[in-house]
Design a protein around this motif. Structure first.
Motif, short mmCIF file in Angstrom:
data_model
loop_
_atom_site.label_atom_id
_atom_site.label_comp_id
_atom_site.label_asym_id
_atom_site.label_seq_id
_atom_site.Cartn_x
_atom_site.Cartn_y
_atom_site.Cartn_z
N ILE A 24 0.95 -1.10 -0.20
CA ILE A 24 -0.31 -0.22 0.11
C ILE A 24 0.99 0.85 -0.57
O ILE A 24 1.99 1.29 0.45
N THR A 25 0.76 2.64 -1.11
CA THR A 25 1.38 3.10 -0.67
C THR A 25 0.70 4.29 -0.62
O THR A 25 -0.48 4.06 -0.88
N VAL A 26 0.74 5.64 0.27
CA VAL A 26 -0.02 6.58 0.87
C VAL A 26 0.50 7.72 0.13
O VAL A 26 2.20 7.85 0.35
N ARG A 27 0.20 8.35 -0.25
CA ARG A 27 0.90 9.75 -1.02
C ARG A 27 -0.45 10.59 -0.23
O ARG A 27 -1.08 11.19 0.13
N VAL A 28 0.59 12.32 0.33
CA VAL A 28 0.30 13.21 1.34
C VAL A 28 1.43 14.51 0.27
O VAL A 28 2.12 14.70 0.45
#
Length: 196
Positions: free
Chosen positions: A129-133
């Motif tokens: 899973i990749t989270v980008r902010v």
């Protein structure tokens, strides 16, 4: 995606030390949470928890960070993703949380009191899973994806553009010992310029 630069794990500072960390031969970071760790302020539950494990480095307006990870999602309220912090009362945690037999993708936005938005992503259980902010002048734009799938918009949240803030990988294990999350990537790039 804009050009990105890897952030070394050693560049971050923990908000609260985890039980154990191990940098692997392939430059991943395995992190084991302390049982009872969590982040929440007041709303609905009436308590303040300020014991999450977040590895933070500065995040300026106009920058974005991506954090990728895997975990054995099987403990109630196991959680991991990205933590963005101004101070004890102003922060955001976003990513995935395993609760009541489902994996949820969402965000907790805290401005003195916490709120929580979440939707199920059970098909992500076995994925990286990749989270980008992305940090804009007045907001955080939060996206996430599983493996090489499409980006999904998670949240557009108000965020003080004048404040110094830091962000990075986080995990917490409110209900059990020995949650180990493998963080595989931590990168910095230019913030997304579009919402859609």
């Amino acid at each position: 995606m804009p050009e990105s630069h890897i952030i070394p794990w050693s560049d971050g500072t923990w908000t609260h030390a985890p039980q154990h960390t191990l940098e692997t031969a392939d430059a991943h970071l395995d992190v084991t949470a302390v049982e009872g760790s969590d982040a929440w302020r007041h709303t609905a539950y009436g308590f303040v928890h300020d014991t999450e494990h977040a590895l933070l480095a500065p995040l300026a307006v106009g920058e974005a960070i991506d954090v990728s990870f895997r975990a054995p999602w099987d403990g109630q309220f196991d959680q991991a993703g990205v933590f963005i912090r101004i101070d004890d009362e102003h922060w955001v945690k976003t990513g995935v949380e395993f609760a009541d037999g489902h994996l949820g993708l969402g965000a907790v936005v805290t401005d003195i009191r916490s709120d929580w938005s979440v939707g199920y992503v059970d098909d992500w259980l076995e994925s990286e899973i990749t989270v980008r902010v992305s940090r804009w002048t007045d907001a955080l734009i939060i996206r996430a994806k599983a493996d090489d799938g499409p980006w999904r918009l998670v949240r557009v949240a108000p965020f003080d553009g004048e404040a110094d803030a830091a962000a990075g990988p986080f995990l917490a294990a409110p209900m059990r010992a020995d949650l180990t999350v493998r963080f595989t990537r931590w990168e910095r790039s230019a913030a997304d310029v579009d919402l859609h």
